[in-house]
Design an enzyme around this catalytic site. Sequence first.
Site, PDB file in Angstrom:
ATOM      1  CB  THR A   1      45.798  29.275  -3.428  1.00 42.92           C
ATOM      2  OG1 THR A   1      44.375  29.005  -3.389  1.00 42.92           O
ATOM      3  CG2 THR A   1      46.070  30.646  -2.866  1.00 42.92           C
TER       4      THR A   1
ATOM      5  CD  GLN B   1      53.572  18.766  -9.163  1.00 41.67           C
ATOM      6  OE1 GLN B   1      54.203  18.877  -8.127  1.00 41.67           O
ATOM      7  NE2 GLN B   1      53.899  17.883 -10.096  1.00 41.67           N
ATOM      8  CG  PHE B   2      46.041  17.395 -10.546  1.00 40.38           C
ATOM      9  CD1 PHE B   2      46.431  16.715 -11.693  1.00 40.38           C
ATOM     10  CD2 PHE B   2      44.684  17.455 -10.248  1.00 40.38           C
ATOM     11  CE1 PHE B   2      45.492  16.108 -12.526  1.00 40.38           C
ATOM     12  CE2 PHE B   2      43.738  16.853 -11.077  1.00 40.38           C
ATOM     13  CZ  PHE B   2      44.143  16.179 -12.215  1.00 40.38           C
TER      14      PHE B   2
ATOM     15  N   GLY C   1      42.949  23.460   3.067  1.00 42.27           N
ATOM     16  CA  GLY C   1      43.114  24.288   1.861  1.00 42.27           C
ATOM     17  C   GLY C   1      42.305  25.572   1.953  1.00 42.27           C
ATOM     18  CG  ASP C   2      38.271  25.079   2.231  1.00 40.59           C
ATOM     19  OD1 ASP C   2      38.402  25.205   1.011  1.00 40.59           O
ATOM     20  OD2 ASP C   2      37.736  24.089   2.759  1.00 40.59           O
TER      21      ASP C   2
END
Length: 314
Positions: A142, A145-146, A228-229
């Site tokens: 997951t 983009q970077f 994010g987690d």
Amino acid sequence: MECRILSIQSHVVRGYVGNKSATFPLQVLGFEVDSINSVQFSNHTGYAHWKGQVLTAEELNELYEGIKLNKVNRYDYILTGYCKDKSFLEVVVSIIQELKKATPGLVYVCDPVMGDHGLLYVPENLLPVYKNEVVPLADILTPNQFEAELLTGRKIKTEDDAVEVMDLLHEMGPDTVVLTSTDLPSKHGDQFLVALGSQKTRNPDGTSSSMKICMDIPQVDAVFVGTGDLFAAMLLAWTHHHPKDLKTAFEKTVSVMQHVVKRTFTYANEMAGPGNRPSAAQLELRMIQSKADIENPSVVVEAKVLQKSSHQKK
């Protein structure tokens, strides 16, 4: 059947990030979660102050040895997030290799947290470890983009670039790749974030199929920590329940996020009062209050299928 996860992530005493962000939602959805806390901080680092300890590679190994000696080191899933030390990450790799050997069906979900918007959060020496050792072991990946650009060496400027980058990541190992956020323009305007996903499925009869999807996600005007987690944990849960249907798993994952974030945003603004920007403490995710939405999310965002194909066995 009992489903057990080993989650190696950070821990905070107050608030929700890392294991604190992943464990409760996974338990609510019926998973047993064994957590190893890579750091133990008073709170996340977005506050004015924080204190705490960092787990060393040796201490990680010691904790794992204890599990192994008791012969309770059998897992269905491994989940990893932020890691800022090369030797620690290398021990994580050796643990995953050992567990995968012991349980061939084990699924490794990796959130390769390295940076965002052109900025690295971790030492540069972690990149080759992620590229050469971690990603080849991952089943579900997951990156934003970077991070996807760092791992593949390709820039994403168009939707076609994003599809190509996901294919390159598939070639490195993972069957499921989700670009959690990109800078691609949304046709719905600036208030939306574009995320993409790609899944390759191998069928028992030797055939395989693939699906690529895209989603425009409504953005909320605030900085949240731990989202994010939560995303990686929910993707693990919903791909477990919909193993060959990334579209449904992705929609449920993002819908959980939307419910949690919007509830948090409303609460934070109420607490801050009119005209004031909410503090880091007020913006802590309203996780417990979102229990019903985590268990049974009403789908509020739909994914669009970009490509769907099936391949006969050669």
